[in-house]
Scaffold this motif. Sequence first.
Motif, short mmCIF file in Angstrom:
data_model
loop_
_atom_site.label_atom_id
_atom_site.label_comp_id
_atom_site.label_asym_id
_atom_site.label_seq_id
_atom_site.Cartn_x
_atom_site.Cartn_y
_atom_site.Cartn_z
N TYR A 1 53.50 38.85 44.04
CA TYR A 1 53.17 39.31 42.70
C TYR A 1 52.17 38.37 42.04
CZ TYR A 1 53.79 39.49 37.63
OH TYR A 1 53.58 39.52 36.28
N SER A 2 51.23 38.95 41.31
CA SER A 2 50.30 38.17 40.49
C SER A 2 49.82 39.04 39.34
CB SER A 2 49.09 37.69 41.33
OG SER A 2 48.29 38.79 41.71
N ILE A 3 49.51 38.41 38.24
CA ILE A 3 48.97 39.09 37.06
C ILE A 3 47.93 38.17 36.45
CG2 ILE A 3 50.90 38.24 35.65
CD1 ILE A 3 50.57 40.79 33.94
N ALA A 4 46.74 38.70 36.21
CA ALA A 4 45.63 37.86 35.76
C ALA A 4 44.70 38.67 34.87
CB ALA A 4 44.86 37.30 36.97
N PRO A 5 44.02 38.01 33.94
CA PRO A 5 43.03 38.69 33.11
C PRO A 5 41.71 38.86 33.86
CG PRO A 5 43.16 36.40 32.47
CD PRO A 5 44.18 36.59 33.56
N THR B 1 52.51 46.29 52.28
CA THR B 1 51.59 47.21 51.61
C THR B 1 51.17 46.58 50.29
OG1 THR B 1 52.57 49.16 52.63
CG2 THR B 1 51.30 49.49 50.61
N THR B 2 49.93 46.13 50.22
CA THR B 2 49.43 45.45 49.02
C THR B 2 48.89 46.48 48.04
OG1 THR B 2 48.85 43.52 50.34
CG2 THR B 2 47.85 43.71 48.17
N VAL B 3 49.37 46.43 46.81
CA VAL B 3 48.96 47.34 45.75
C VAL B 3 48.39 46.51 44.61
CG1 VAL B 3 49.64 49.23 44.24
CG2 VAL B 3 50.82 48.89 46.41
N SER B 4 47.22 46.92 44.13
CA SER B 4 46.57 46.20 43.04
C SER B 4 46.03 47.21 42.04
CB SER B 4 45.42 45.33 43.57
OG SER B 4 44.72 44.73 42.52
N GLU B 5 46.29 46.97 40.76
CA GLU B 5 45.79 47.85 39.70
C GLU B 5 45.16 47.02 38.61
OE1 GLU B 5 47.27 51.50 36.84
OE2 GLU B 5 48.60 49.81 37.13
N ILE B 6 44.08 47.54 38.05
CA ILE B 6 43.48 46.96 36.85
C ILE B 6 43.77 47.91 35.69
CG2 ILE B 6 41.34 46.37 35.69
CD1 ILE B 6 40.27 45.26 38.22
N LEU B 7 44.49 47.40 34.72
CA LEU B 7 44.89 48.18 33.55
C LEU B 7 43.92 47.87 32.41
CD1 LEU B 7 47.24 50.08 32.73
CD2 LEU B 7 48.39 48.08 31.79
N PRO B 8 43.03 48.82 32.06
CA PRO B 8 42.04 48.55 31.02
C PRO B 8 42.70 48.33 29.66
CG PRO B 8 41.41 50.46 32.35
CD PRO B 8 42.83 50.14 32.69
N PRO B 9 41.96 47.79 28.70
CA PRO B 9 42.52 47.57 27.36
C PRO B 9 42.95 48.88 26.70
CG PRO B 9 40.49 46.34 27.64
CD PRO B 9 40.60 47.24 28.83
N GLY B 10 43.99 48.80 25.89
CA GLY B 10 44.45 49.95 25.13
C GLY B 10 45.23 50.97 25.92
N ILE C 1 47.08 43.53 38.10
CA ILE C 1 48.45 43.34 38.59
C ILE C 1 48.45 43.63 40.08
CG2 ILE C 1 50.87 43.96 38.28
CD1 ILE C 1 50.09 45.11 35.55
N THR C 2 48.95 42.71 40.87
CA THR C 2 48.97 42.84 42.33
C THR C 2 50.35 42.44 42.84
OG1 THR C 2 46.63 42.26 42.43
CG2 THR C 2 47.86 42.16 44.50
N PHE C 3 50.86 43.19 43.81
CA PHE C 3 52.11 42.82 44.45
C PHE C 3 52.21 43.53 45.80
CE2 PHE C 3 52.99 46.29 41.49
CZ PHE C 3 53.51 47.25 42.35
N GLY C 4 53.19 43.14 46.59
CA GLY C 4 53.43 43.76 47.89
C GLY C 4 53.16 42.82 49.03
N LEU C 5 54.09 42.71 49.98
CA LEU C 5 53.93 41.84 51.13
C LEU C 5 53.22 42.56 52.27
CD1 LEU C 5 54.50 39.12 52.48
CD2 LEU C 5 56.70 40.04 53.22
#
Length: 594
Positions: free
Chosen positions: A288-292, A305-314, A299-303
């Motif tokens: 798991y990791s969370i970064a600006p 199957t790696t899943v990563s998402e960028i959540l835009p503002p608002g 937000i990234t996690f998974g050993l």
Amino acid sequence: MSDGEWHRLHPLTPLLRGGLALLVVLGIVVANFRDRLIAIFVPVFAPDAPVDRWQDFESSGDPVDFVLANNLVLVALGVVVVGLAVIIGGFYLSWRFHTFRITDDDVEVRSGILSRTQRRAPLDRVQGVNLTRPAIARLLGAAKLEIIGAGADANVKLEYLSTGNAETIRADILRLASGRRLAAEGRAEGARGDARSAIAGTVSRGLTGMIDGDDADAAEPASVVRIPPGRLIASQVAGWGTVIILAGAVALAVAAANSVFWVFFAYVPALLGLGAYWIRTIVRSLRYSIAPTRDGVRITFGLFTTVSEILPPGRVHAIEISQPIFWRAFGWWTVRINRLSGRSATDTTTDQFTTVLPVGTRADVERVLGLLLPTVPEQARAAFVAEGLLGPVAGDPYVTTPQRARILRPLSWRRNGYAVADGMLLLRVGMVWRRLAVVPLARLQSVGIHQGPIARALGIARLRAHTVAGPVIPYVGALDRRDVLTAFERVSEVAVSAAATDHSHRWAEDEQASSSAEASIAPPPPPPYLPGSGAVGTPPPPPPYVPGALGAPGAPVTPPPPYVPRTRAEARENAATAGAALDPAADGTAEDRS
């Protein structure tokens, strides 16, 4: 590949989408005929096998015996070759007709051979961009990109792309969604290439990524939260799932001692499923990791199957910080959010991105809140944590349960309350299971007041904030009816003001406008906003958050004046005044003012 032209997906897409199932079927066939194939083609490894058994095919009913008895081996091989050719040809055509393009305004995907489908996702409605790398796709250097839309079944998937192209396309989509435009030079350079070089160049990169981790952009900042593996395992052990597993194990032991074996058929499948979920939760959060980032929270996690998402503002509609009773001694918390997932109503899978912090300390919670609520000052965020999670404190700003309703909240009446601050609605509930819900009022859908017969007798009510569907249900009950009515008016006023001044859906345009305003002479301010006056203006922003500003619990707060409908004469007079003010003949600013 973001040049507005139509492009195809990764050459190995048919294999990753459907070819693996074909390989599994072939493996099952080979496993079933393993002894027969060895006896026919490699008889030295099966000297005792009855090779002439095929002569008695009528009694055995084996299709292979029938083929051998009638000397139809070549015909059978021809049928198999033709079948494989048809399947491979179908895979090729599906890849050939599956294309996509990215323009300045949307992402379009066309697919289908006989029945054609075309989907379009407007970039100004993008709620997030997921990049998923399953284990086998990682070995081949491929990734799956999913653009999250704002409606039901609105997601657009690009599966599969090479990992490098997927990262670049995701950055381009977010850059376009923010209001910026791509540079004209070098947008598609290096993105194209023949299939052979694409396949050969990504396998080694996939193997490296499988060992060293997700081969994300090196310029991405490091995670603001680090979760040790020991904390993850301990948080699962100190949970209700472990209690249920232990209780089930004891029940099975007692049933076995008393020869009640039907209990095994009832509880063993449930325990196996719960144990699998228990292990999967740990494995999923190990990396798991969370970064600006420039375009939102990554937000990234998974050993595996790696899943990563960028959540835009608002894009965050509600935040919940909770603490189970078993985590109290360790000071651990978990953070979940409500967000648009873009899935269809029939999709019952759990949205894995609703948990943005699986388990963390108070400092971790403050860091995550800093990413999810960047417009809230740091001092106010610290007050959120101190008063909302650990409160009540001296000078508590929350309006809490009155004395006559404490029988309904015998343990949590001091914590049960609400506060409105910095454009946020804060709902604090629970003593055994502590929860704090933070609702950005710019994202609020509606607010409701509920009162049952017992609540009417006690003069109390419940306040409920409605947001998009998700795990967070923001509500607080057992509050004084006058306090709830005051909160209703206050939340309505601040929500309208916050929504009018919110431009986070095109965050780059807002930044460019701010930079231009600073470089030029500031224009005169608009006239003050007067509700119901018909004057043109912008509602003022909510006042800054001051801890303890709401006073003691239950303190009366003067509500705004009630809404009084206008008479017909006043409505006609206001309409005539507004029509004269917007008359194009008056001046050249009618369009701006309208």
